[in-house]
Design a protein around this motif. Structure first.
Motif, short mmCIF file in Angstrom:
data_model
loop_
_atom_site.label_atom_id
_atom_site.label_comp_id
_atom_site.label_asym_id
_atom_site.label_seq_id
_atom_site.Cartn_x
_atom_site.Cartn_y
_atom_site.Cartn_z
N LYS A 112 0.86 -1.18 0.00
CA LYS A 112 0.00 0.00 0.00
C LYS A 112 0.89 1.23 0.00
O LYS A 112 2.02 1.20 0.51
CB LYS A 112 -0.88 0.02 1.25
CG LYS A 112 -1.92 -1.05 1.27
CD LYS A 112 -2.77 -0.95 2.53
CE LYS A 112 -3.81 -2.04 2.54
NZ LYS A 112 -4.68 -1.96 3.71
N ASN A 113 0.38 2.32 -0.55
CA ASN A 113 1.10 3.59 -0.43
C ASN A 113 0.71 4.25 0.88
O ASN A 113 -0.15 3.73 1.62
CB ASN A 113 0.85 4.48 -1.66
CG ASN A 113 -0.59 4.90 -1.83
OD1 ASN A 113 -1.40 4.83 -0.90
ND2 ASN A 113 -0.94 5.35 -3.02
N PRO A 114 1.32 5.39 1.26
CA PRO A 114 1.00 6.02 2.53
C PRO A 114 -0.48 6.40 2.69
O PRO A 114 -0.98 6.49 3.80
CB PRO A 114 1.89 7.27 2.54
CG PRO A 114 3.08 6.86 1.74
CD PRO A 114 2.50 6.02 0.63
N GLY A 122 1.26 0.95 -4.29
CA GLY A 122 0.28 2.02 -4.28
C GLY A 122 -0.82 1.90 -5.31
O GLY A 122 -1.26 0.82 -5.68
N ASP A 145 3.22 5.89 -5.28
CA ASP A 145 3.25 6.02 -3.83
C ASP A 145 3.24 7.46 -3.35
O ASP A 145 2.99 7.72 -2.18
CB ASP A 145 4.44 5.28 -3.24
CG ASP A 145 5.77 5.62 -3.89
OD1 ASP A 145 5.79 6.42 -4.86
OD2 ASP A 145 6.79 5.08 -3.45
N GLU A 146 3.47 8.41 -4.24
CA GLU A 146 3.41 9.81 -3.83
C GLU A 146 1.95 10.27 -3.79
O GLU A 146 1.10 9.70 -4.48
CB GLU A 146 4.23 10.68 -4.79
CG GLU A 146 5.71 10.37 -4.73
CD GLU A 146 6.57 11.36 -5.51
OE1 GLU A 146 6.13 12.50 -5.75
OE2 GLU A 146 7.71 10.98 -5.85
#
Length: 182
Positions: free
Chosen positions: A5-7, A28, A47-48
């Motif tokens: 998962k991304n943040p 992500g 992921d950003e």
């Protein structure tokens, strides 16, 4: 394979008919379409914040390819497109359908139309490439005036790109059902 998962908590979504090698990393907000082949050591990251990667049907992402979307951008790879060994595809970017991006090429912050053939060791940045255009080995295309004068794709390039797609669709299906014992 590494699926993370991304943040923001977004997870990759991968079609059941796709094949992803165990050494690939997908992180992500990534969508991978039908019959996609993802080779060893590919890295695909959305992921950003606000980033997204979409890989269309029948694509192949070959060994050591890096796909990354900057914050609040997208990477869109059209159906039946080949990203060959070691290339970097960095968003924001749209790559059309039936394209070929060659070995160790870098494409960033650009748009590449349908049916384009980008040969090996090419740099494309900040331009829009019309559909059906060819970029030759080692060319640097960072000015729109250069992008506007590119030659049309030849039959040999189309034939080669089509054969790569066919081969990798076959590999995706074959590897999905094969184990070391079979």
């Amino acid at each position: 394979m590494m699926l993370l998962k991304n943040p923001a908590g977004e997870s990759p979504r991968i079609s059941a008919s796709a094949y992803v090698c165990e050494s690939a990393a997908i992180i992500g907000n990534v969508i991978i379409g039908e019959r996609v082949f993802i080779a060893p050591n590919a890295s695909i990251r959305a992921d950003e914040p606000g980033s997204m990667v979409i890989i269309g049907e029948g694509c192949n992402i070959q060994d050591n390819v890096v796909i990354h979307a900057l914050a609040h951008t997208r990477v869109v790879i059209g159906d039946y497109t080949s990203l060959s060994h070691g290339c970097i595809v960095h968003g924001p970017i749209t790559v059309g359908k039936n394209c070929f991006i060659g070995f160790n090429s870098v494409v960033f912050d650009c748009s590449i139309g349908d049916g384009c053939f980008v040969s090996h060791r090419v740099l494309i940045r900040g331009v829009n490439i019309a559909s059906g255009k060819a970029v030759q080995d080692g060319e640097v295309v960072i000015r729109q005036t250069k992008a506007d004068t590119l030659e049309n794709v030849g039959v040999e390039h189309n034939d080669f790109a089509s054969s790569v797609v066919r081969t990798n669709i076959m590999l995706a299906g074959s590897y999905r059902y094969r184990t070391l014992d079979s």
